[in-house]
Every structure is written in C-alpha cells, then in structure tokens.
Write a protein that holds these residues in place. Structure first.
Motif, PDB file in Angstrom:
ATOM      1  N   ALA A  12       0.856  -1.172   0.330  1.00  0.00           N
ATOM      2  CA  ALA A  12       0.064  -0.120  -0.043  1.00  0.00           C
ATOM      3  C   ALA A  12       0.832   1.211   0.018  1.00  0.00           C
ATOM      4  CB  ALA A  12      -0.991  -0.104   1.082  1.00  0.00           C
ATOM      5  N   LEU A  13       2.086   1.392   0.840  1.00  0.00           N
ATOM      6  CA  LEU A  13       2.826   2.371   0.759  1.00  0.00           C
ATOM      7  C   LEU A  13       3.734   2.618  -0.540  1.00  0.00           C
ATOM      8  CD1 LEU A  13       4.350   1.890   4.331  1.00  0.00           C
ATOM      9  CD2 LEU A  13       2.925   3.844   3.858  1.00  0.00           C
ATOM     10  N   ASN A  14       3.964   1.750  -1.122  1.00  0.00           N
ATOM     11  CA  ASN A  14       4.449   1.796  -2.333  1.00  0.00           C
ATOM     12  C   ASN A  14       3.687   1.989  -3.415  1.00  0.00           C
ATOM     13  OD1 ASN A  14       7.649   1.053  -2.149  1.00  0.00           O
ATOM     14  ND2 ASN A  14       6.920  -0.365  -0.961  1.00  0.00           N
ATOM     15  N   LEU A  15       2.445   1.611  -3.342  1.00  0.00           N
ATOM     16  CA  LEU A  15       1.365   2.172  -4.230  1.00  0.00           C
ATOM     17  C   LEU A  15       1.354   3.835  -4.333  1.00  0.00           C
ATOM     18  CD1 LEU A  15      -0.492   1.632  -6.508  1.00  0.00           C
ATOM     19  CD2 LEU A  15      -2.415   1.401  -4.762  1.00  0.00           C
ATOM     20  N   VAL A  16       1.209   4.301  -3.020  1.00  0.00           N
ATOM     21  CA  VAL A  16       1.234   5.790  -2.856  1.00  0.00           C
ATOM     22  C   VAL A  16       2.415   6.405  -3.403  1.00  0.00           C
ATOM     23  CG1 VAL A  16       1.015   7.621  -1.104  1.00  0.00           C
ATOM     24  CG2 VAL A  16      -0.451   5.493  -0.699  1.00  0.00           C
ATOM     25  N   THR A  17       3.491   5.710  -3.161  1.00  0.00           N
ATOM     26  CA  THR A  17       4.992   6.284  -3.541  1.00  0.00           C
ATOM     27  C   THR A  17       5.020   6.204  -5.236  1.00  0.00           C
ATOM     28  OG1 THR A  17       6.045   5.234  -1.607  1.00  0.00           O
ATOM     29  CG2 THR A  17       7.496   6.143  -3.548  1.00  0.00           C
ATOM     30  N   LEU A  18       4.511   5.347  -5.877  1.00  0.00           N
ATOM     31  CA  LEU A  18       4.326   5.050  -7.246  1.00  0.00           C
ATOM     32  C   LEU A  18       3.523   6.175  -7.641  1.00  0.00           C
ATOM     33  CD1 LEU A  18       5.169   3.649  -9.742  1.00  0.00           C
ATOM     34  CD2 LEU A  18       3.034   2.182  -9.535  1.00  0.00           C
ATOM     35  N   LEU A  19       2.234   6.471  -7.056  1.00  0.00           N
ATOM     36  CA  LEU A  19       1.390   7.711  -7.545  1.00  0.00           C
ATOM     37  C   LEU A  19       2.279   8.863  -7.387  1.00  0.00           C
ATOM     38  CD1 LEU A  19      -1.794   6.447  -6.185  1.00  0.00           C
ATOM     39  CD2 LEU A  19      -1.223   6.113  -8.413  1.00  0.00           C
ATOM     40  N   ILE A  24       5.836  14.001 -10.316  1.00  0.00           N
ATOM     41  CA  ILE A  24       7.377  14.571 -10.160  1.00  0.00           C
ATOM     42  C   ILE A  24       7.869  14.348 -11.489  1.00  0.00           C
ATOM     43  CG2 ILE A  24       9.575  14.204  -9.395  1.00  0.00           C
ATOM     44  CD1 ILE A  24       8.576  13.250  -6.627  1.00  0.00           C
ATOM     45  N   LEU A  25       7.708  13.203 -12.165  1.00  0.00           N
ATOM     46  CA  LEU A  25       8.032  12.910 -13.461  1.00  0.00           C
ATOM     47  C   LEU A  25       7.420  14.060 -14.484  1.00  0.00           C
ATOM     48  CD1 LEU A  25      10.014  10.998 -14.951  1.00  0.00           C
ATOM     49  CD2 LEU A  25       7.960   9.655 -15.232  1.00  0.00           C
ATOM     50  N   VAL A  26       6.089  14.313 -14.365  1.00  0.00           N
ATOM     51  CA  VAL A  26       5.601  15.053 -15.168  1.00  0.00           C
ATOM     52  C   VAL A  26       6.018  16.571 -15.103  1.00  0.00           C
ATOM     53  CG1 VAL A  26       3.296  16.113 -15.777  1.00  0.00           C
ATOM     54  CG2 VAL A  26       3.497  13.793 -15.420  1.00  0.00           C
ATOM     55  N   SER A  27       6.275  17.051 -13.686  1.00  0.00           N
ATOM     56  CA  SER A  27       6.872  18.445 -13.613  1.00  0.00           C
ATOM     57  C   SER A  27       8.182  18.680 -14.186  1.00  0.00           C
ATOM     58  CB  SER A  27       6.801  18.697 -12.111  1.00  0.00           C
ATOM     59  OG  SER A  27       7.841  17.892 -11.452  1.00  0.00           O
ATOM     60  N   GLY A  28       8.948  17.497 -14.099  1.00  0.00           N
ATOM     61  CA  GLY A  28      10.188  17.589 -14.850  1.00  0.00           C
ATOM     62  C   GLY A  28      10.230  17.941 -16.412  1.00  0.00           C
ATOM     63  N   ILE A  29       9.129  17.148 -16.828  1.00  0.00           N
ATOM     64  CA  ILE A  29       8.887  17.239 -18.406  1.00  0.00           C
ATOM     65  C   ILE A  29       8.403  18.677 -18.479  1.00  0.00           C
ATOM     66  CG2 ILE A  29       7.515  16.316 -20.305  1.00  0.00           C
ATOM     67  CD1 ILE A  29       7.832  13.681 -18.966  1.00  0.00           C
ATOM     68  N   TRP A  30       7.327  19.171 -17.938  1.00  0.00           N
ATOM     69  CA  TRP A  30       6.947  20.457 -18.008  1.00  0.00           C
ATOM     70  C   TRP A  30       7.882  21.617 -17.754  1.00  0.00           C
ATOM     71  CZ3 TRP A  30       6.408  24.345 -14.016  1.00  0.00           C
ATOM     72  CH2 TRP A  30       5.801  25.355 -14.616  1.00  0.00           C
ATOM     73  N   LEU A  31       8.882  21.382 -17.038  1.00  0.00           N
ATOM     74  CA  LEU A  31       9.939  22.176 -16.911  1.00  0.00           C
ATOM     75  C   LEU A  31      10.879  22.451 -18.070  1.00  0.00           C
ATOM     76  CD1 LEU A  31      11.314  21.728 -13.199  1.00  0.00           C
ATOM     77  CD2 LEU A  31      10.306  23.836 -14.073  1.00  0.00           C
ATOM     78  N   ARG A  32      10.917  21.272 -18.734  1.00  0.00           N
ATOM     79  CA  ARG A  32      11.815  21.242 -19.952  1.00  0.00           C
ATOM     80  C   ARG A  32      11.009  21.797 -21.213  1.00  0.00           C
ATOM     81  NH1 ARG A  32      16.127  16.753 -21.739  1.00  0.00           N
ATOM     82  NH2 ARG A  32      16.843  17.381 -19.586  1.00  0.00           N
ATOM     83  N   SER A  33       9.807  21.748 -20.939  1.00  0.00           N
ATOM     84  CA  SER A  33       8.989  22.330 -22.253  1.00  0.00           C
ATOM     85  C   SER A  33       8.298  23.529 -21.862  1.00  0.00           C
ATOM     86  CB  SER A  33       8.048  21.390 -22.623  1.00  0.00           C
ATOM     87  OG  SER A  33       7.085  20.979 -21.488  1.00  0.00           O
ATOM     88  N   ILE A  49      13.277  14.836 -13.586  1.00  0.00           N
ATOM     89  CA  ILE A  49      13.002  13.595 -14.311  1.00  0.00           C
ATOM     90  C   ILE A  49      13.688  12.522 -13.842  1.00  0.00           C
ATOM     91  CG2 ILE A  49      12.987  12.499 -16.520  1.00  0.00           C
ATOM     92  CD1 ILE A  49      12.742  15.350 -18.039  1.00  0.00           C
ATOM     93  N   ALA A  50      14.765  12.419 -13.555  1.00  0.00           N
ATOM     94  CA  ALA A  50      15.616  11.421 -12.913  1.00  0.00           C
ATOM     95  C   ALA A  50      15.018  10.990 -11.612  1.00  0.00           C
ATOM     96  CB  ALA A  50      17.093  11.608 -12.712  1.00  0.00           C
ATOM     97  N   LEU A  51      14.536  11.848 -10.612  1.00  0.00           N
ATOM     98  CA  LEU A  51      13.996  11.915  -9.260  1.00  0.00           C
ATOM     99  C   LEU A  51      12.895  10.898  -9.564  1.00  0.00           C
ATOM    100  CD1 LEU A  51      13.770  12.109  -6.260  1.00  0.00           C
ATOM    101  CD2 LEU A  51      12.646  14.570  -7.019  1.00  0.00           C
ATOM    102  N   GLY A  52      11.955  11.438 -10.468  1.00  0.00           N
ATOM    103  CA  GLY A  52      10.623  10.543 -10.840  1.00  0.00           C
ATOM    104  C   GLY A  52      10.727   9.427 -11.296  1.00  0.00           C
ATOM    105  N   ALA A  53      11.836   9.154 -12.216  1.00  0.00           N
ATOM    106  CA  ALA A  53      11.911   8.034 -12.739  1.00  0.00           C
ATOM    107  C   ALA A  53      12.530   6.779 -11.784  1.00  0.00           C
ATOM    108  CB  ALA A  53      13.001   8.078 -13.964  1.00  0.00           C
ATOM    109  N   VAL A  54      13.485   7.312 -10.893  1.00  0.00           N
ATOM    110  CA  VAL A  54      14.272   6.507  -9.977  1.00  0.00           C
ATOM    111  C   VAL A  54      13.045   6.019  -8.860  1.00  0.00           C
ATOM    112  CG1 VAL A  54      15.803   6.390  -8.168  1.00  0.00           C
ATOM    113  CG2 VAL A  54      16.609   7.166 -10.239  1.00  0.00           C
ATOM    114  N   ALA A  57      10.956   3.425 -10.374  1.00  0.00           N
ATOM    115  CA  ALA A  57      11.492   2.032 -10.322  1.00  0.00           C
ATOM    116  C   ALA A  57      11.623   1.479  -8.797  1.00  0.00           C
ATOM    117  CB  ALA A  57      12.896   2.239 -10.930  1.00  0.00           C
ATOM    118  N   VAL A  58      12.008   2.329  -7.919  1.00  0.00           N
ATOM    119  CA  VAL A  58      12.066   1.778  -6.498  1.00  0.00           C
ATOM    120  C   VAL A  58      10.701   1.507  -5.893  1.00  0.00           C
ATOM    121  CG1 VAL A  58      12.619   2.428  -4.128  1.00  0.00           C
ATOM    122  CG2 VAL A  58      14.002   3.124  -5.838  1.00  0.00           C
TER     123      VAL A  58
END
Length: 282
Positions: A12-19, A24-33, A49-54, A57-58
């Motif tokens: 359950a905790l990792n499901l929240v972390t995944l969400l 975070i990943l979207v904000s990184g892409i938005w910052l770039r564009s 982007i790296a933070l969101g991706a890592v 994955a975790v």
C-alpha cells in the motif's frame, strides 16, 4: 496472517509512492518544455525527471516484492530507498545553499525589477556564465521567442508604462530591454532609441543592446542575471517540494522496515513451528 498484513502494508505504501512519482516526472517534463526561456537550461528539469523515474522504479520494486513475497527483492528495495533518501537529502541541502542569495531590485520610477549577476550564488553564476553553456542558452532564448509578449505590444503601447502592466519576468526584464541606467528612449515593443553620444553611461550592457530580434540584450549581463534568477526560483521551489517528499519517503521507509522486520520474524516463527511439529510427530 501477520505475514500477509506486513506485505499489504509495504504494498500500500509503495502504491502511494508510485502515484507520487508520476507528478514529479510530469513536472520535470513540464519544466523542460516551458515557453518562458527557463527550458533553455536543463539544470533542474533533468534532476526532476531522474528523481521521478528512480522513485517510480523503487516503488515498483517494493510492490513486486510485497506481492510476490520475494525477500531478496524487498532487501533490494530497502537498500535502494536508503540510497535514495541520502541522495535526496544531499540534493535538498545543496538546492537551499545555492538559492540563499540574490533577488531583483525594484527600479525607482518604472515599476519593474532588474537583476544583477553578482547578487547570486557563485555556482549558479558559473553555470550560466560558462561560454559553452551561455552560447547554447542564448541561442535557445532567441529560438523560444521569450520576448514575444513585448513584441506583440508594439502597436498597443509606446511608453514604458506598458512594460509595467505586463509584469515582466526576470528573463524578459534582463533579455528583452536594455537596463534603465542606459537611459534609452522606449518606442514600443522591443524597440529602444539610443540617446545622443556621450549622454548614456558607458556600460557593457548598453553597448551590447540591439533592436534586432536576434540580438536585443541576449549578450548582456542583465540577461544572464535574469536566467539565473529564473533558475534560482525554480530551485527554491524544488527544494521546498523535496522537503515534503523527503518527509513522506522517510515515513514510508520506516514503516517498510518495521513491516519487513515483522514479516521475517513471523515467517521464521511459522517455519520453526512447522519444524517442531514434524519433529514431535516423528
């Protein structure tokens, strides 16, 4: 039952972390564009982007370990989370350190702010001032048409009051007009008329200004300062967000460690009890 409950908690905790990793990943892409010129430097968007991706994955590793009860995967997950927490903590401290200096100064009588490169942290200044990096950033600023708002107002306003109503961003203030100290006459849009020879202060930015849309003040120190200020603001926001994320991740990691410890203890007790029963039956 205890084993299943511990795995459910981790899952359950990792499901929240995944969400959490998704925005975070979207904000990184938005910052770039983004279309305000800050996308010309990937100093913040790349780590985001790296933070969101890592983190994603975790979280997936933790979910898989909990769902399939793979002890080795949970061990790997907890180790990765620990490394992630340390790295995020270091990045957050560094982000606060490089954003503790510098701010725009309100120019008397004009109503907007101007920026000086020397007011900001050495690390941010060196990054932007680097000849290679600035050549790339300058070219990107011109291609991104960061002065478009001022150009579109050419027919609407012929006085500097129009700039005040626009609410200039740091990049627009530094790159799309000459410094106020140059005493140039504003004729609308991004057009400025130089004063008579000898009446304007001798300054590098004053001589660097050009009305051509590919020149403007892209060669000015004030333009570099505007870019640095935009980066500083983004890094400051990122540091604050990181504190929130870090607090949540520490809680997730602590609960995950407790759940994993309980799961191992209950698993050991379960198998030990089975072994004892089999020995007694024999």
């Amino acid at each position: 039952m205890a084993i299943r409950m511990s795995n459910n908690v981790i899952g359950a905790l990792n499901l929240v972390t995944l969400l959490l990793s998704v925005p975070i990943l979207v904000s990184g892409i938005w910052l770039r564009s983004r279309a305000d010129g800050t996308e010309c430097d990937h100093l913040l968007s790349t780590p985001a982007i790296a933070l969101g991706a890592v983190l994603m994955a975790v979280a997936v590793a933790g979910l898989a370990g909990a769902c399939f009860r793979a002890t080795w995967l949970l061990w790997l997950y907890l180790l990765a989370m620990l490394v992630f927490i340390v790295a995020l903590l270091c990045f957050t401290v560094f982000a606060f350190a490089v954003t503790n200096r510098g701010a725009g100064e309100a120019v008397s009588g004009v109503g907007y702010r101007e920026y000086r490169l020397g007011d900001y942290s050495t690390w941010l200044r060196r990054h932007v001032e680097s000849r290679k990096d600035w050549a790339r950033i300058r070219s990107c600023l011109a291609d991104a048409h960061v002065c478009r708002r001022l150009e579109e107002r050419e027919r609407e306003s012929k006085d500097a009051a129009g700039l005040v109503r626009l609410g200039l961003s740091p990049v627009e203030s530094g790159c799309c007009k000459p410094p106020t100290s140059c005493n140039f006459t504003y004729t609308g849009g991004t057009e400025w008329t130089r004063t008579a020879a000898g009446s304007a202060p001798a300054g590098r930015d004053c001589s660097a200004w050009g009305n051509d849309e590919d020149d403007l003040c892209y060669g000015c120190q004030s333009c570099k300062a505007g870019v640095v200020d935009a980066l500083k603001r983004d890094w400051k926001r990122a540091a604050i967000v990181n504190v929130v994320i870090l607090s949540f991740i520490v809680v997730v990691y602590s609960v995950g460690c407790c759940a994993f410890k309980n799961s191992r203890r209950d698993n050991y007790a379960y198998h030990s009890g089975r072994g004892w029963k089999r020995g007694g039956d024999a």
